[in-house]
Enzyme design. Structure first.
Site, PDB file in Angstrom:
ATOM      1  N   CYS A  86      21.361 -14.852   7.706  1.00 15.83           N
ATOM      2  CA  CYS A  86      20.460 -15.268   6.639  1.00 15.83           C
ATOM      3  C   CYS A  86      20.808 -16.626   6.137  1.00 15.83           C
ATOM      4  O   CYS A  86      21.017 -17.720   6.828  1.00 15.83           O
ATOM      5  CB  CYS A  86      20.291 -14.250   5.557  1.00 15.83           C
ATOM      6  SG  CYS A  86      18.563 -14.797   4.661  1.00 15.83           S
ATOM      7  N   HIS A 203      19.179  -9.020   8.295  1.00 14.32           N
ATOM      8  CA  HIS A 203      20.088  -8.469   7.410  1.00 14.32           C
ATOM      9  C   HIS A 203      20.770  -7.234   8.334  1.00 14.32           C
ATOM     10  O   HIS A 203      20.522  -6.013   7.766  1.00 14.32           O
ATOM     11  CB  HIS A 203      19.897  -8.269   6.092  1.00 14.32           C
ATOM     12  CG  HIS A 203      19.856  -9.584   5.317  1.00 14.32           C
ATOM     13  ND1 HIS A 203      20.858 -10.310   4.791  1.00 14.32           N
ATOM     14  CD2 HIS A 203      18.622  -9.991   4.926  1.00 14.32           C
ATOM     15  CE1 HIS A 203      20.203 -11.196   4.239  1.00 14.32           C
ATOM     16  NE2 HIS A 203      19.226 -11.392   4.300  1.00 14.32           N
ATOM     17  N   GLU A 205      23.594  -5.879   7.907  1.00 20.54           N
ATOM     18  CA  GLU A 205      24.295  -5.168   6.884  1.00 20.54           C
ATOM     19  C   GLU A 205      23.641  -4.339   6.149  1.00 20.54           C
ATOM     20  O   GLU A 205      24.115  -3.392   5.039  1.00 20.54           O
ATOM     21  CB  GLU A 205      25.065  -6.239   6.064  1.00 20.54           C
ATOM     22  CG  GLU A 205      24.533  -6.918   4.946  1.00 20.54           C
ATOM     23  CD  GLU A 205      23.886  -8.183   5.214  1.00 20.54           C
ATOM     24  OE1 GLU A 205      23.505  -8.250   6.533  1.00 20.54           O
ATOM     25  OE2 GLU A 205      23.433  -8.754   4.340  1.00 20.54           O
TER      26      GLU A 205
END
Lengths: 229, 759, 79
Positions: A86, A203, A205
């Site tokens: 990002c 994302h 994560e």
């Protein structure tokens, strides 16, 4: 093997990336302050999401001049693995570690949602545990995620198999409707020429536990871990 | 005047009387001015007058609401005991506490929606991390006029944009909330923001200026002229000239706020900060006098030591500036440098502007010149309070006695349902929450769109659930009952996701309290809310009052928004509102008997979204609430979720049972076949907003166990049908009335707001 | 004190989504003769000293203020 998560003022996914590596992947990881100029001892460096320097002027524009970015450049030159997520992707483009740039979404709005991406390259250090065409469910959360590059750069990316991920529908079809931000050719993530620097808008994560709705992001991090060990 | 004597013998120069037009312009009346003169024993300086005017405004001093707010038990105990903190902290076990507060930013948002909403988010976050708590989630409760008016679309778009701009950048997930649309909010939009933080119980920070001699540090942004007298601005009605008040609106800098969060939490870890308070309304004035008053100390500060953004600012302006992203920290003497270093590392200013004194006075210097010297407590705690007149409004009898039997059944129930689903208050708010980062921090385990948001607490098995609720129309039709329903519905929403209520924060939005009818509404709402909060064991721990939400044309509905926090003991045992695939049994868990369920008295359409959206009426009485019955329903659903019996649970509220069922279908992408029994018209069976009802779905083989729990709790359950196919089919008394494809329901529900906003 | 006025716009070849929306809004307001809207940034820089300010500002633009992949810039210096 050791991961480092860089902290710029305004990073806000640094703690999430740290948590994913330490608690889910169970790998050693440190925070690296943006003033740091030495990355010795690290094998993979993560540039996390967020709003470095408020994203004022342009996303990633100011962060790229942090002392640590000089070190990241050297680290990448030596073949270290670098992944920008990002805002991290935006910074890598601004720093010319990756080609192209990220423009405001064509919706002109911030978009946060789960969506699907298709794995386009299944041999890279970041995706080799996936198979080509595999559909991953990973969220996005950005205002400036519209990937843009010149046509000749796009051609190069395609020819050199440097497109990592493309936005797609749940069945893996790359369609205009599944493109959340107007990215050229539905690009969600790319590689540098050497294949050791990756950038992606989704994302991973945020998709590392069933509890959060998806574990598909683990494939990205586990690919890195296996490549390094 | 010994009260005005400095240790060095310095006093404020005796000043001339201030002309009435000046103090009135600042918002003080003649009696209040006289009170200032009595407290000081002389006439105030211009700076002092400004300090009193802002601290004694309703916004800071609660001069009208305080006597009524004492109905809230915790508030009463706090006022009579140790004093109020910035936000309540609720113990959730395992050594953790949750700090929670809600605040309004209505007036700034009416004038400049983007910055007004953004700085609202910034302010509420500072309220949380000033307690040493890391903000882990935000919510918001928004109200606008009808979207056919371009001005309302503009306000809606920019309020949401401002919340997204600020909340996304600071990295605190905005996990949900509510958005409602009613004509009365046209020109009076409501922007209520809620934030919660996680703190170790033994690390809570306090807003007290302890220890005379300790340095007082101003950290964060520089001070400019923004927002001067914003607090008094929030305490007057908006008139046609509100636009020209634009300079009052503060500008938010979420990047600085993000750094301030990290720096403050890091600095608190050193243990060298003895007290800390955020700066919101009334800036340095408020934070200095409140921290000193709480500790029983005083403070000496020099405005020349305040880092400024603009040249030539007067002491008056510096004391009253509402520049954002600033905090006041009282540091242990001798450790200033360690603390300052942390803020500097994060690129923030940290300047010592004075020190704590033991004389109970706030001394303000401009270099060598003493420009103000006032007792801290007189500013912070001794705002004059008023017992205002109350009078039951005339409209009540008229609207309550409206003859509902004169309202015809709709020609086409399918069309009525589709229209209801597309009504912006009911329609999907995905357009809104997609603009908010609701996943950052990776703890959001139930995403926006369900009855409540669920945030897991790392390092424990627990999760918290959050919801905001209020039906302003109900409160307009019956303030006492409406407020009780707001609390009951919040608790019901929590039950649907498997959470037990723990605490409430509120935002009490009303018109001009100096009108007896408005104050009557206010009192009745607080009475109803206080009683319901005690009943549901969710005390009000913090909150905010916003008056004067009216324009010359109209006042808003009384809107006491409830933000409720709940606890889930085991995060694995949670539930969402979407149906989960084919073949499940759909069951109504209701506080009422089957006989009640079929009756016309109970299933009145009074106050319903149906009457509003289909017939344009806001009339009748709100639905009946019996809190004991309501609570039993919650217990049944909570026990069923705990035993992992349920695949979904969704409360019945706006739009009635048909809407609840349709939403379950749309979100679950599956149809349903339903059969209802009613002694009055199908419209009532489908759309009445009868309270104390939850629709659950579960595999047929678990129905027996659910029955056992229900019997044990003396609650009747009714099998309504099952999930099946790709259509919602509802029969009333065996007569088919609804038969719509889920795709069409989805189109109506999902596309309504985007279509309106992207036109 | 010399002042530099820097103007940054998206390259003409790129879709300016913001500009497009504003153009649509202007058309709705009845301005039927609006054929294009491009939105950019305007940056004011106050400088000290003299020397080759043109060179310096051009440097600033290339290094930080504009991203040559997507943006064009121009500037003028008021002395």
């Amino acid at each position: 093997m050791k991961f480092g998560v860089i902290q710029f003022p305004g990073s806000n996914c640094d703690q999430d990336a740290y948590y994913a590596i330490r608690d889910v992947l169970q790998q050693p990881v440190d925070y690296i302050w943006h003033q740091e100029s030495n990355l010795a001892g690290y094998d993979c460096v993560i540039l996390p999401g967020g709003f470095s320097y408020g994203d004022y002027l342009r996303t990633g524009a100011i962060a790229r001049f942090s002392p640590v970015m000089g070190a990241v450049q050297e680290f990448a030159d030596r073949g270290g693995l670098v992944i920008g997520i990002c805002n991290g992707f935006q910074i890598l483009c601004e720093a010319h570690l990756l080609p192209g740039a990220l423009l405001a979404n064509n919706t002109l709005r911030f978009r946060c949602k789960y969506l699907h991406v298709r794995v386009e390259n299944d041999t890279s250090s970041f995706t080799h545990l996936c198979y080509r065409g595999q559909v991953l469910r990973i969220p996005i959360a950005h205002h400036s995620g519209c990937y843009y590059c010149e046509p000749d750069v796009l051609k190069e990316l395609e020819e050199q198999d440097r497109i990592l991920l493309r936005y797609c529908d749940r069945d893996g079809n790359v369609t205009e409707q599944s493109n959340p931000n107007g990215s050229v050719s539905n690009i969600a993530g790319i590689l540098n020429e050497q294949g050791n620097v990756a950038g992606m808008m989704p994302h991973p994560e945020r998709a590392v536990e069933d509890l959060l709705g998806s574990e598909d992001g683990v494939l990205i991090f586990r690919s890195i871990v296996e490549r390094l060990s | 005047m010994s009260a005005n004597r400095e240790p060095g013998g310095r006093t404020v120069q005796a000043t001339l009387p201030i002309p009435p037009e000046v103090y009135r312009e600042m918002g003080l009346n003649d009696a209040e001015y006289q009170r200032v003169v009595e407290v000081l024993g002389r006439h105030p300086t211009y700076t002092e007058l400004g300090m009193y005017a802002v601290m004694w405004s309703e916004h800071c001093g609660y001069k009208f609401s305080r006597p009524i707010l004492k109905l809230f038990r915790k508030y009463r105990e706090a006022i009579e005991g140790s004093g109020l903190e910035n936000a309540g902290v609720i113990d959730i076990g395992d050594g953790f506490g949750i700090a929670m507060k809600m605040e309004s930013h209505n007036h700034p948002s009416a004038v400049e929606p983007f910055q007004g909403a953004a700085t609202g988010v910034g302010g509420i976050l500072r309220d949380i991390f000033t307690m040493g708590a890391r903000p882990i989630a935000s919510m918001n409760s928004l109200r606008f006029g009808n979207l056919d008016d371009p001005r309302n679309r503009y306000l809606f778009e920019h309020v949401v944009g401002g919340i997204a701009f600020y909340g996304n950048c600071v990295g605190v997930p905005t996990v949900g909330g509510e958005v409602c649309f009613e004509e009365c909010y046209s020109g009076n939009p409501l922007v209520n923001v809620l934030s919660v933080g996680l703190v170790r119980i033994d690390e809570i920070a306090f807003a007290r200026a302890c220890g005379p001699g300790n340095p007082v540090m101003l950290v964060g942004s520089r001070t400019g002229r923004d927002g001067i007298h914003g607090a008094t601005f929030a305490s007057v009605e908006l008139g046609p000239d509100s636009e020209s008040r634009r300079p009052n609106v503060q500008i938010g800098d979420p990047f600085t706020e993000k750094c301030l969060i990290e720096a403050t939490l890091e600095a608190l870890k050193t243990g060298y900060i003895v007290g800390i308070q955020d700066m919101g309304a009334a800036g340095i004035t408020c934070s200095t006098c409140e921290t000193a008053a709480k500790a029983g100390t005083g403070m000496r500060i020099d405005v020349r030591k305040v880092p400024l953004r603009e040249e030539g600012m007067t002491p008056y302006e510096i004391m009253l500036s509402e520049s954002q992203e600033r905090m006041l920290a009282i540091v242990q003497k001798g450790h200033e440098d360690e603390v300052a270093r942390i803020f500097t590392k994060w690129g923030l200013n940290a300047s010592i502007i004075g020190e704590v004194t033991d004389d109970g006075l706030i001394h303000v210097y401009d270099g060598n010149e003493l420009v103000a010297q006032v007792p801290a407590k007189s500013l912070a705690e001794e705002a004059p309070t008023y017992v205002l007149d109350t009078e039951e409004p005339e409209y009540l009898k008229r609207v309550q006695s409206y003859d509902l039997s004169s309202i015809p059944e709709p020609d086409d129930y399918n069309q009525a349902l589709l229209k209801l689903l597309a009504s912006p208050t009911i329609a999907s708010k995905e357009w809104v929450y997609e603009q908010y980062d609701h996943m950052v921090q990776t703890n959001t385990v139930v995403l926006p769109g369900s009855d409540a948001a669920v945030i897991r607490i790392r390092g424990t098995k627990k999760a918290i659930a959050l919801t905001t609720d209020c039906n302003g129309r109900y409160c307009y039709l019956d303030p006492y009952l409406g407020a009780q329903i707001a609390v009951a519905e919040a608790a019901r929403n929590l039950a649907c996701c498997g959470a037990k209520p723990l605490a409430v924060t509120d935002c009490l939005n009303f018109g001009n309290p100096e009108k007896p009818e408005v104050f009557w509404q206010f009192r009745r709402c607080v009475e109803g809310m206080a009683e319901a909060c005690e009943f549901f064991e969710a005390p009000v721990v913090s909150g905010n009052v916003s008056f004067y939400n009216e324009t010359p044309d109209a006042a808003i509905y009384p809107t006491p928004v409830v933000g409720m926090l709940g606890l889930i003991e085991d995060v694995q045992k949670r539930c969402t509102s979407a149906f989960k695939g084919e073949g499940d049994v759909i069951v109504l868990v209701s506080g009422w008997t089957a006989e009640d369920e079929a009756s016309c008295d109970l299933n009145s359409l009074g106050g319903s979204e149906y009457l509003k959206a289909i017939h344009g009426l806001a009339v009748g009485k709100p639905p009946v609430l019996v809190m004991e019955k309501e609570k039993r329903v919650h217990r049944v659903v909570l026990r069923a979720i705990d035993q992992m019996l349920l695949n979904s649970a969704h409360d019945c509220s706006d739009g009635g049972l048909a809407t609840t069922l349709a939403e379950g279908c749309i979100m679950g992408d599956v149809g349903a076949q339903i059969s209802l029994v009613s002694n009055c018209g199908p419209a009532a069976a489908l759309f009445a907003e009868t309270q104390s009802r939850i629709v659950v779905s579960l595999p047929a083989e678990k129905l027996g166990k659910l029955r056992e729990i229900a019997e044990d709790e003396q609650v009747e359950i009714t099998v309504l049908g099952r999930t099946h196919g790709d259509k919602l089919e509802i029969a009333v008394n065996d007569e088919p009335v609804i038969n719509v494809k889920i795709m069409d329901l989805k189109e109506a529900w999902c596309r309504s707001i985007p279509r309106t906003m992207e036109d | 004190m010399p002042k530099a006025n820097v103007y940054i716009t998206l390259k003409p070849s790129l879709l300016d989504a913001q500009g497009k929306v504003v153009q649509g809004a202007l058309e709705k307001l009845g301005y039927t003769n609006v054929s294009a809207v491009r939105i950019g940034k305007y940056i004011q820089i106050e400088l000290e000293g003299d020397g080759d300010l043109e060179q310096q500002v051009d440097d600033m633009c290339r290094k930080l203020l504009a991203n040559p992949v997507i943006e064009d810039y121009r500037f003028e210096i008021e002395r």
